[in-house]
Structures are given as structure tokens and as C-alpha cells.
Enzyme design. Structure first.
Site, PDB file in Angstrom:
ATOM      1  N   CYS A 179     -57.327 111.892  76.633  1.00  0.00           N
ATOM      2  CA  CYS A 179     -58.131 111.743  75.635  1.00  0.00           C
ATOM      3  C   CYS A 179     -59.236 112.990  75.580  1.00  0.00           C
ATOM      4  CB  CYS A 179     -59.496 110.274  74.942  1.00  0.00           C
ATOM      5  SG  CYS A 179     -58.420 108.549  74.926  1.00  0.00           S
TER       6      CYS A 179
ATOM      7  N   ARG B 235     -44.929  96.702  61.897  1.00  0.00           N
ATOM      8  CA  ARG B 235     -44.962  98.211  62.650  1.00  0.00           C
ATOM      9  C   ARG B 235     -45.410  97.922  63.972  1.00  0.00           C
ATOM     10  NH1 ARG B 235     -47.837  93.551  60.721  1.00  0.00           N
ATOM     11  NH2 ARG B 235     -50.494  93.588  60.752  1.00  0.00           N
TER      12      ARG B 235
ATOM     13  N   ARG C 175     -45.479  94.142  68.408  1.00  0.00           N
ATOM     14  CA  ARG C 175     -47.110  93.072  67.989  1.00  0.00           C
ATOM     15  C   ARG C 175     -46.069  92.475  66.698  1.00  0.00           C
ATOM     16  NH1 ARG C 175     -51.808  94.036  69.332  1.00  0.00           N
ATOM     17  NH2 ARG C 175     -51.544  93.828  71.514  1.00  0.00           N
ATOM     18  N   TYR C 176     -46.804  92.650  65.910  1.00  0.00           N
ATOM     19  CA  TYR C 176     -46.577  92.677  64.577  1.00  0.00           C
ATOM     20  C   TYR C 176     -44.798  92.718  64.660  1.00  0.00           C
ATOM     21  CZ  TYR C 176     -51.625  92.336  64.849  1.00  0.00           C
ATOM     22  OH  TYR C 176     -52.535  92.194  65.166  1.00  0.00           O
TER      23      TYR C 176
ATOM     24  N   ASP D 242     -63.055  93.890  73.577  1.00  0.00           N
ATOM     25  CA  ASP D 242     -61.603  93.227  74.396  1.00  0.00           C
ATOM     26  C   ASP D 242     -62.213  92.691  75.319  1.00  0.00           C
ATOM     27  OD1 ASP D 242     -60.061  92.945  72.141  1.00  0.00           O
ATOM     28  OD2 ASP D 242     -59.140  94.867  72.966  1.00  0.00           O
TER      29      ASP D 242
ATOM     30  N   LYS E  21     -54.212  91.302  65.247  1.00  0.00           N
ATOM     31  CA  LYS E  21     -56.127  90.751  65.663  1.00  0.00           C
ATOM     32  C   LYS E  21     -55.963  89.660  64.675  1.00  0.00           C
ATOM     33  CE  LYS E  21     -55.942  96.149  65.460  1.00  0.00           C
ATOM     34  NZ  LYS E  21     -54.018  95.588  65.948  1.00  0.00           N
TER      35      LYS E  21
ATOM     36  N   CYS F  40     -64.091 106.781  76.586  1.00  0.00           N
ATOM     37  CA  CYS F  40     -64.803 105.741  76.012  1.00  0.00           C
ATOM     38  C   CYS F  40     -65.124 104.911  77.569  1.00  0.00           C
ATOM     39  CB  CYS F  40     -64.188 105.067  74.972  1.00  0.00           C
ATOM     40  SG  CYS F  40     -64.117 105.735  73.304  1.00  0.00           S
TER      41      CYS F  40
ATOM     42  N   ARG G  26     -57.825 100.428  76.966  1.00  0.00           N
ATOM     43  CA  ARG G  26     -56.522 100.845  77.505  1.00  0.00           C
ATOM     44  C   ARG G  26     -56.748 101.554  78.545  1.00  0.00           C
ATOM     45  NH1 ARG G  26     -53.386 101.770  71.899  1.00  0.00           N
ATOM     46  NH2 ARG G  26     -53.451 100.048  72.441  1.00  0.00           N
TER      47      ARG G  26
ATOM     48  N   ASP H 163     -59.226  91.045  68.348  1.00  0.00           N
ATOM     49  CA  ASP H 163     -58.508  91.141  68.750  1.00  0.00           C
ATOM     50  C   ASP H 163     -57.552  89.929  70.412  1.00  0.00           C
ATOM     51  OD1 ASP H 163     -55.033  91.939  68.824  1.00  0.00           O
ATOM     52  OD2 ASP H 163     -56.245  94.138  69.345  1.00  0.00           O
TER      53      ASP H 163
ATOM     54  N   CYS I 217     -62.761 101.408  76.915  1.00  0.00           N
ATOM     55  CA  CYS I 217     -61.956 101.769  75.676  1.00  0.00           C
ATOM     56  C   CYS I 217     -61.009  99.950  76.697  1.00  0.00           C
ATOM     57  CB  CYS I 217     -61.452 102.493  76.834  1.00  0.00           C
ATOM     58  SG  CYS I 217     -59.324 102.818  76.805  1.00  0.00           S
TER      59      CYS I 217
HETATM   60  C1  LIG Z   1     -53.419  97.339  65.419  1.00  0.00           C
HETATM   61  C2  LIG Z   1     -52.734  97.094  66.133  1.00  0.00           C
HETATM   62  C3  LIG Z   1     -51.071  97.166  65.163  1.00  0.00           C
HETATM   63  C4  LIG Z   1     -52.184  97.600  63.171  1.00  0.00           C
HETATM   64  O1  LIG Z   1     -52.501  96.232  63.039  1.00  0.00           O
HETATM   65  P1  LIG Z   1     -53.240  96.622  61.765  1.00  0.00           P
HETATM   66  O2  LIG Z   1     -53.564  95.314  61.099  1.00  0.00           O
HETATM   67  O3  LIG Z   1     -51.931  96.393  61.076  1.00  0.00           O
HETATM   68  O4  LIG Z   1     -53.732  97.411  61.252  1.00  0.00           O
HETATM   69  C5  LIG Z   1     -49.918  97.735  65.443  1.00  0.00           C
HETATM   70  N1  LIG Z   1     -49.516  97.159  66.775  1.00  0.00           N
HETATM   71  C6  LIG Z   1     -50.489  96.772  67.316  1.00  0.00           C
HETATM   72  C7  LIG Z   1     -49.670  96.379  68.823  1.00  0.00           C
HETATM   73  C8  LIG Z   1     -51.566  97.005  67.110  1.00  0.00           C
HETATM   74  O5  LIG Z   1     -52.732  96.489  68.723  1.00  0.00           O
END
Ligand SMILES: *Cc1c(COP(=O)(O)O)cnc(C)c1O
Length: 368
Positions: free
Chosen positions: A118, A109, A105-106, A286, A330, A122, A127, A323, A125
Site C-alpha cells: 500500500c 463475484r 465468498r459470494y 473488523d 457483509k 492504515c 488484512r 462483515d 487494516c
Molecule cells: C466485500 C467483498 C466483495 C464485494 O462485496 P459487495 O457487497 O458486492 O461490494 C466480494 N468478495 C469479498 C471476499 C469481499 O470481502
């Protein structure tokens, strides 16, 4: 329940905890008098996975149907109804998945789904569309594909191993995944997202932390949602991890009837820093299916932030985030501290509501 179970000789054995999870109405009824709503949730097959470690179940107050542990563990009939805004995949993760089990998504990362299993499912959850459904652990081939994707995308410097709960894997399975990621030269940081210190703290063993500390820098985020979850067992689990040099963060989900008050949140963050766990995120709940009864108004989140910032240790204050539905990532939501901003000055409000003016520098910031 605690009296019966805690005499069990394998109580502190994490595999025993996993193998003996409470899953059916009959399992729960051995120890609890279920309410009508709880019984109704079990009529037919509950739509979302149910399993609770005996340890986590032992924290439940048997006499209180509103016990915050109970409400996170035992389903209510409300789960059977889908709210008009509920989404199967609220964060659009499937669309953001370039290869199986990887969510990108980012830019810098990715999130790797190591398993869909799990220790305890939860009730809130996000997911739940896949977690606990097919109970898949990432295959050798899927891991290879994920590693190939990360290897060929040099901008990825942070890999978050999540799930499901990666700490349901045994040390060998987990090490195989961590090692494969650590071997990618441009990956700087590895993170693990896990609720294990809360739901099966006995999984955090001396052997596990010895293995993990070979792969630093490794960070870990857990999910304490209520101070009642901070038991001696959980403290010991966190101590082992932090003593191995693994920084621990906490991601709390704001949940109606569970932790939706300033008092609970303040006590939670203050207790967390006592066990060296730094509050990281406070999540707005969510839009996953069947969890509308857990949602709180966004204004409650900002009210909680207002009550923490300035009123307690700065590093005990998490970021409150939503989110974004649809996969926007987020988004931090803050109380309004900047009252007015002009080129000459900024007017600010402090934690007590008093106004202050910060004059901007007269010199131009950057020469044109
Ligand atoms: C939450 C999340 C992250 C990590 O986000 P940070 O703000 O860096 O903690 C990375 N990828 C996905 C898909 C996420 O949902």
C-alpha cells in the site's frame, strides 16, 4: 511538515511519494513530536507494517495527538496488545481462497489480491496479517491460476481487484491484470478497491485513466474516512477518474476517535457527493489483531444511519454493514423502520419518528 516537504520539486510525482514514505520512528521524529504511546509502538519492530506517504503525513495536525489522519497513520502502543476477540484472519479469507490471491465468498463475484503493498498502511487494516508483511505482488503464475479459476466458474460475473492497494502497481503491471480478467467472456464488471485517491492522489494520472477507460465497465471504490482527507489533490484525483466514466464509490470504516460521530459522518458524505463519490458502505470495524481500540458499539452505526436517512440526499447515505466474523459476508444493519407487519398492513416509522400505515393490496399476490 507541509512547509518543508511541499517545496520538494517531486512532490506531485507519485513514485517520489512512494519512495519517500515515512517508516521509522526517526522518520516521524523529523517532523512530529511523538507521544509516549506512539514511541512505545516503535519499540522493537512494530508488529504490523508502517509506511506513510509524505503527502498523507502532511495532512497531519502536528500539535494534535488525536488528529484523525495521524491516528490512521502512526501506530499507538495499543496495537501491541491483542484483544480477547481479535482474530488473525477475521473474515476467514484464507479458508475461502480456492487458489492463491483469490477470495471467493459470494456466488457471483470474487476478490483478487493483486498486491500486498500500500502507499500508506492504515492502522485499522483488516488484512494486516499479510498486507505489508512480505510485500508480494501477484506473480505471473498466480495470475494465470486465478484467471483459470475464474474462467472455469461461469457464475463469476464481477471481479474485484484489491490488495493491498492495486494502484501501487505501475500502469503496465496493472493493465496486465485488468486485461487478463477482461478477456474472460463471462466477466461483466471489473472493480478496483483502492485508497490511492486518499493516500497518494498523484498516482491518478491522465495516462492511468486513459488506460483504465479502455476496460469499461470498470468501477472503483475508495476509502475516505474523514472529510479532512478531501483535499484539493484528492478532489483532482477523483475528478480524473469520474471524468473517465469510472463510477466512484466510498467505503468508510467506522473508527473510534476518528470518525465516530454523526457530525463527522454527515459532513463526510455531503463532501463526498460534491466530488461525485457516492457513499457505498459504512463498515463496522473488523476484529483484526491489535485494533480493538478502534472499535465502536454497533448502536453507534445505527444511530449514524438514523441521522442520515431522510435528513440528507438519499444517494449520500451508505449502507451500514458488519462483515461477519468467520466469513459470513457483509450483513446490512438498519435502524428499525418497520414497526409491525401483518398480511393486511405494514406500520412504518419515518425519519422524524412519525408513524404511517401502508395497507397491503387486497388481491392475492400470487394465485396458488
Ligand atoms: C466485500 C467483498 C466483495 C464485494 O462485496 P459487495 O457487497 O458486492 O461490494 C466480494 N468478495 C469479498 C471476499 C469481499 O470481502
Amino acid at each position: 511538515m507541509s512547509d518543508i516537504y511541499r517545496q520538494e520539486k517531486n512532490w506531485r510525482n507519485w513514485s517520489w511519494q512512494f519512495a519517500n514514505r515515512l517508516r521509522t520512528q526517526a522518520d516521524f521524529e523529523k517532523y512530529f513530536t511523538l507521544t509516549d504511546s506512539e514511541k512505545m509502538a516503535f519499540l522493537g519492530k512494530p508488529p504490523f507494517a508502517v509506511a506513510v506517504t509524505p503527502y498523507y503525513a502532511s495532512l497531519i495536525d502536528k500539535l494534535n495527538p488525536n488528529c484523525p489522519i495521524r491516528r490512521q497513520a502512526i501506530p499507538l502502543s495499543q496495537e501491541l496488545t491483542c484483544g480477547i476477540n481479535d482474530l488473525t484472519d477475521p473474515l476467514n479469507e484464507e479458508r475461502l481462497s480456492p487458489v492463491d490471491n483469490l477470495i471467493h465468498r459470494y456466488p457471483d463475484r470474487v476478490l483478487l489480491i493483486a498486491t500486498e503493498i500500500c502507499h500508506t498502511y492504515c492502522r485499522h487494516c483488516t488484512r494486516r496479517r499479510r498486507v505489508g508483511v512480505k510485500k508480494l505482488v501477484i506473480s505471473h503464475e498466480q495470475l494465470n491460476n486465478a484467471v483459470a479459476y475464474i474462467s472455469s466458474n461461469k457464475q463469476i460475473r464481477d471481479v474485484l481487484i484489491s490488495g493491498g492497494d492495486p494502484l501501487t502497481l505501475n500502469d503496465q503491471q496493472l493493465e496486465k491484470i485488468i486485461k487478463a480478467i477482461r478477456d474472460i467472456p463471462h466477466v461483466e464488471v471489473i472493480r478496483i478497491g483502492t485508497r490511492t485517491p486518499v493516500t497518494n492522489p498523484f498516482r491518478i494520472t491522465e495516462e492511468l485513466v486513459q488506460m483504465l477507460k479502455a476496460y469499461h465497465p470498470l468501477w472503483m471504490n475508495t476509502q475516505f474516512n474523514h472529510y479532512l482527507e478531501i483535499t484539493e489533490e484528492a478532489k483532482q484525483a477523483c475528478k480524473l477518474l469520474v471524468d473517465a466514466g469510472i463510477p466512484l464509490g466510498n467505503q468508510t470504516v467506522l473508527l473510534r476517535g476518528i470518525n465516530d460521530s454523526v457530525e463527522v459522518q454527515k459532513k463526510l458524505v455531503q463532501k463526498l457527493i460534491q466530488i461525485r463519490v457516492r457513499p457505498y458502505y459504512l463498515y463496522q470495524c473488523d476484529l483484526a489483531e491489535g485494533i480493538e481500540h478502534f472499535r465502536t458499539p454497533v448502536a453507534l452505526g445505527t444511530e449514524i444511519m438514523e441521522s442520515l436517512q431522510g435528513h440528507t440526499s438519499g444517494f449520500a447515505v451508505p449502507s451500514f454493514v458488519i462483515d461477519a466474523p468467520g466469513g459470513g459476508g457483509k450483513i446490512p444493519v438498519l435502524p428499525q423502520y418497520v414497526i409491525c407487519q401483518t398480511p393486511k398492513k405494514v406500520v412504518l416509522r419515518n425519519y422524524e419518528g412519525k408513524m404511517f400505515t401502508y395497507p397491503e393490496p387486497n388481491k392475492k399476490w400470487k394465485e396458488e
